[in-house]
Each structure stands twice: as C-alpha cells, then as structure tokens.
Design a protein around this motif. Sequence first.
Motif, PDB file in Angstrom:
ATOM      1  N   SER A   1      -0.811  26.502 -25.425  1.00 16.08           N
ATOM      2  CA  SER A   1       0.514  26.145 -24.907  1.00 16.08           C
ATOM      3  C   SER A   1       0.390  25.338 -23.614  1.00 16.08           C
ATOM      4  O   SER A   1       1.146  24.384 -23.396  1.00 16.08           O
ATOM      5  CB  SER A   1       1.360  27.394 -24.686  1.00 16.08           C
ATOM      6  N   MET A   2      -0.579  25.705 -22.744  1.00 14.42           N
ATOM      7  CA  MET A   2      -0.770  24.925 -21.521  1.00 14.42           C
ATOM      8  C   MET A   2      -1.333  23.549 -21.840  1.00 14.42           C
ATOM      9  O   MET A   2      -0.977  22.548 -21.194  1.00 14.42           O
ATOM     10  CB  MET A   2      -1.684  25.687 -20.554  1.00 14.42           C
ATOM     11  N   ALA A   3      -2.227  23.471 -22.814  1.00 18.45           N
ATOM     12  CA  ALA A   3      -2.771  22.167 -23.202  1.00 18.45           C
ATOM     13  C   ALA A   3      -1.658  21.251 -23.711  1.00 18.45           C
ATOM     14  O   ALA A   3      -1.614  20.053 -23.388  1.00 18.45           O
ATOM     15  CB  ALA A   3      -3.844  22.355 -24.271  1.00 18.45           C
ATOM     16  N   LYS A   4      -0.740  21.811 -24.491  1.00 22.46           N
ATOM     17  CA  LYS A   4       0.368  21.012 -25.006  1.00 22.46           C
ATOM     18  C   LYS A   4       1.291  20.560 -23.887  1.00 22.46           C
ATOM     19  O   LYS A   4       1.771  19.414 -23.871  1.00 22.46           O
ATOM     20  CB  LYS A   4       1.137  21.830 -26.042  1.00 22.46           C
ATOM     21  N   ALA A   5       1.532  21.462 -22.908  1.00 21.57           N
ATOM     22  CA  ALA A   5       2.445  21.129 -21.813  1.00 21.57           C
ATOM     23  C   ALA A   5       1.845  20.117 -20.851  1.00 21.57           C
ATOM     24  O   ALA A   5       2.552  19.294 -20.277  1.00 21.57           O
ATOM     25  CB  ALA A   5       2.841  22.401 -21.060  1.00 21.57           C
ATOM     26  N   SER A   6       0.518  20.175 -20.647  1.00 18.21           N
ATOM     27  CA  SER A   6      -0.128  19.306 -19.658  1.00 18.21           C
ATOM     28  C   SER A   6      -0.706  18.039 -20.259  1.00 18.21           C
ATOM     29  O   SER A   6      -0.966  17.067 -19.535  1.00 18.21           O
ATOM     30  CB  SER A   6      -1.243  20.078 -18.943  1.00 18.21           C
ATOM     31  N   GLY A   7      -0.952  18.061 -21.563  1.00 13.40           N
ATOM     32  CA  GLY A   7      -1.533  16.880 -22.201  1.00 13.40           C
ATOM     33  C   GLY A   7      -3.043  16.848 -22.173  1.00 13.40           C
ATOM     34  O   GLY A   7      -3.643  15.841 -22.562  1.00 13.40           O
ATOM     35  N   TYR A   8      -3.683  17.915 -21.753  1.00 11.48           N
ATOM     36  CA  TYR A   8      -5.148  17.976 -21.724  1.00 11.48           C
ATOM     37  C   TYR A   8      -5.663  18.873 -22.835  1.00 11.48           C
ATOM     38  O   TYR A   8      -4.922  19.692 -23.393  1.00 11.48           O
ATOM     39  CB  TYR A   8      -5.639  18.482 -20.371  1.00 11.48           C
ATOM     40  N   ALA A   9      -6.939  18.752 -23.149  1.00 11.20           N
ATOM     41  CA  ALA A   9      -7.546  19.546 -24.207  1.00 11.20           C
ATOM     42  C   ALA A   9      -7.618  21.017 -23.793  1.00 11.20           C
ATOM     43  O   ALA A   9      -7.757  21.325 -22.604  1.00 11.20           O
ATOM     44  CB  ALA A   9      -8.949  19.031 -24.518  1.00 11.20           C
ATOM     45  N   PRO A  10      -7.564  21.950 -24.744  1.00  7.08           N
ATOM     46  CA  PRO A  10      -7.706  23.368 -24.404  1.00  7.08           C
ATOM     47  C   PRO A  10      -9.000  23.676 -23.649  1.00  7.08           C
ATOM     48  O   PRO A  10      -9.018  24.529 -22.766  1.00  7.08           O
ATOM     49  CB  PRO A  10      -7.685  24.062 -25.775  1.00  7.08           C
ATOM     50  N   SER A  11     -10.077  22.944 -23.980  1.00  4.44           N
ATOM     51  CA  SER A  11     -11.345  23.176 -23.277  1.00  4.44           C
ATOM     52  C   SER A  11     -11.223  22.802 -21.799  1.00  4.44           C
ATOM     53  O   SER A  11     -11.817  23.457 -20.932  1.00  4.44           O
ATOM     54  CB  SER A  11     -12.464  22.368 -23.938  1.00  4.44           C
ATOM     55  N   THR A  12     -10.455  21.764 -21.493  1.00  2.00           N
ATOM     56  CA  THR A  12     -10.239  21.364 -20.095  1.00  2.00           C
ATOM     57  C   THR A  12      -9.429  22.430 -19.354  1.00  2.00           C
ATOM     58  O   THR A  12      -9.751  22.793 -18.223  1.00  2.00           O
ATOM     59  CB  THR A  12      -9.509  20.012 -20.035  1.00  2.00           C
ATOM     60  N   ILE A  13      -8.388  22.945 -19.996  1.00  2.68           N
ATOM     61  CA  ILE A  13      -7.587  24.016 -19.388  1.00  2.68           C
ATOM     62  C   ILE A  13      -8.464  25.241 -19.140  1.00  2.68           C
ATOM     63  O   ILE A  13      -8.371  25.887 -18.089  1.00  2.68           O
ATOM     64  CB  ILE A  13      -6.402  24.380 -20.293  1.00  2.68           C
ATOM     65  N   HIS A  14      -9.324  25.542 -20.111  1.00  4.55           N
ATOM     66  CA  HIS A  14     -10.216  26.697 -19.961  1.00  4.55           C
ATOM     67  C   HIS A  14     -11.104  26.545 -18.732  1.00  4.55           C
ATOM     68  O   HIS A  14     -11.292  27.498 -17.961  1.00  4.55           O
ATOM     69  CB  HIS A  14     -11.070  26.855 -21.216  1.00  4.55           C
ATOM     70  N   GLU A  15     -11.655  25.362 -18.533  1.00  7.98           N
ATOM     71  CA  GLU A  15     -12.536  25.121 -17.389  1.00  7.98           C
ATOM     72  C   GLU A  15     -11.769  25.246 -16.068  1.00  7.98           C
ATOM     73  O   GLU A  15     -12.276  25.781 -15.087  1.00  7.98           O
ATOM     74  CB  GLU A  15     -13.193  23.746 -17.493  1.00  7.98           C
ATOM     75  N   ILE A  16     -10.553  24.739 -16.033  1.00  4.91           N
ATOM     76  CA  ILE A  16      -9.739  24.834 -14.811  1.00  4.91           C
ATOM     77  C   ILE A  16      -9.429  26.299 -14.508  1.00  4.91           C
ATOM     78  O   ILE A  16      -9.585  26.766 -13.381  1.00  4.91           O
ATOM     79  CB  ILE A  16      -8.442  24.016 -14.960  1.00  4.91           C
TER      80      ILE A  16
END
Length: 366
Positions: A115-130
């Motif tokens: 859901s955060m990846a969809k809202a921010s436009g970044y890949a789920p792996s990028t959200i995970h790293e952040i």
Amino acid sequence: MKGKAVEIRLDDAERAELVSLARGQKTAQALARRARIVLLAADGLTNRMISERLELGAHAVGIWRERFAARGLDGLFDEPRPGAPRKIGDEAIAETIRLTLETLPQGATHWSLRSMAKASGYAPSTIHEIWKAFGLQPHRSETFKLSTDPLFVDKVRDIVGLYLDPPDRTVVLCIDEKSQIQALDRTQPLLPMRPGQAERRTHDYKRHGTLSLFAALDVAVGKIVGRCFPRHRASEFRKFLDAVEANVPADLDVHVVMDNYATHKTALIRNWFAKRPRWHVHFTPTSASWINQVERFFGLLTDKAIRRGVHRSTTELEAAIHAYIETNNADPKPFRWIKSADDILASINRFCRRSLEMSEISESGH
C-alpha cells in the motif's frame, strides 16, 4: 631495478594499536594480517621476508606497507567501494517517512509495503529498505496501560523496597490467582515433532472444565505454595491463606504483595488478616500487575505446562499444575529484581513524555 621498500617507524601508541589489532579475537582476519605486516616491517624485515613468514604475496605486502606509510592506521582499513547511485533522494525518503508516521491508507488501519509502494510510487523493496533503515514497523502493534492509582509512587517504592531490602526475620510472599484455566483436549491426535517438522496439533479443541490456581511465591527462595479450586471466591482464598500460613515458620513476620481484586478485600479476608498481626499486606497499584513477581511464575507455568498440554479433565489439569510446582520447588530459583523504584519511575516518566510528544505531533499533523 625495484626501489627500496619504504621504511616504517612506529611510536608507542601506534605499536600498541597494531599489536591489539594483530592479536584481537574479534579483529577481522584481513585487518589482523595487515597489522602484522606493518609490525614486521617496523622490525626491519624486507617485503620478501614478510611474505615468506606470513605466506602472502610480496606485492600485497608492499601495498599495505606503503598504505601505512602514507596514511597511518587509517590506511589499513578498506576504502568504501563504489556502488550503484541511490535512486531516491533525501526529500523523497523524508516524505515516505512522513506518510508512514502521520497518515493512514484508505480503508485500512496501517500501512503495508504494497500500500505504501502504491501511494509513493516506489517499489516495495525500496519501501522495505527505508522502513528498515529508520526502524519503522507499521505491521507491529504493542499494548500498554498506565496506572491511574493516586498512590502509585508510594506503592511502587513500598513494594520494590520489600524486594530489594526486606526487613529482618521476614518472609516476603507474592500472592495472586490465575483464574479460569481451561482443561483442553485436541479434537484429533497430536503429531509429534520429527526431523524437519515441528510438532503439530489441531487448531480446535474440546473443553473439559476450568480451574483456578491460587499461588504464593517466596521472593527470597523461589518456592511456590499453590492450591487449585473449582472457583475463586473469598472462601477459597481464605482456605488458600490457611495453607500458606501452615508453610511459614511461626517466628517470622509475613509481608504479602497482592493486587486489588475484590476477593482480596472482602470482610472475610480482612478479618483473617486482622486476627494475624504478623501478616502485613501491600497492595500493588491498579493496572500494575507487572510489579507482582508471581505473575512471572504464571507465565512460565502457562508456557511450559498448560498451553501445549492435553488435559481430558480438570483432574488431569490439576495434576499437571502440581507436577510443575513440585519440579520448581525441587530446585527453586528466585526471580532477580534489579531495578530500583527510582529507575522504574524514571522509565515511566520518559515513556509518558515520549507518548505526550508523539500525541502532540500526531494532532498537529491532522
């Protein structure tokens, strides 16, 4: 013709640091080898002599010798390796963190990677790293409850004082009841553990009644006095107190730590204590069961004897509980209370301040 190897001279501090690196058990092997190279070079050995002694190539020895000569100890550590440039900037990272902390996804109680990846436009792996870098775990939630007892501070100081510095010729007992313990049997046979497979049991079960356990923990020794009853009324509690009294030497005072449950404050129980002046009651603050050490025993009992047990009757359940108590009493080990009252109160104060700050930030964000 090759030039002469650079001369290495060490002061006392450098030599001590290199010896520490060369001999340190936690030093990386590569770094320890480099330290030994420099120490041998400082002792006057040539690169060839060092390479033969350490079984290294002469070229590698020369590199680390020159690195140390040029940059000192810093020259022995690996330089940062080039990697792919970051694809997300600091402002984008800050915005992702802000969204995580200050907003909620539509129709849900918390953010997920997708859901955060969809809202921010970044890949789920990028959200995970952040999230990993900043210690954010939206999927987790913990519970808390702060006591509203107006005498909280006084009661904490009183009870912790008993734990850390009890009066002479005194036994300190933590008393409570674990009510409504269910005798449960699984609907199908248990499948035992085997190599590569954990023990398995059905998720559903059959109920065979309940028991209530009254328990008293001797804080200094770790022994337990426990009695099971079908119910947990004041009459059962009085019978349990009779059993506890029979286990306490008559020449000792008894200090009892227990909570404010209604059963503990009936006229029957008040009269029981009034007739026994050597007994002294210390009530825990409301919503502060963590300060009663017998709660820790109840947790161990549940984990080791009840949760995974199969009990086809309350008789079987009671036998299992008493077996665990007998095992504990055969080799008792008291719980170690280490925090002073000041430590506890300071920790609660910090928690309250952080909670207030986060609440104010959340309100300002909305």
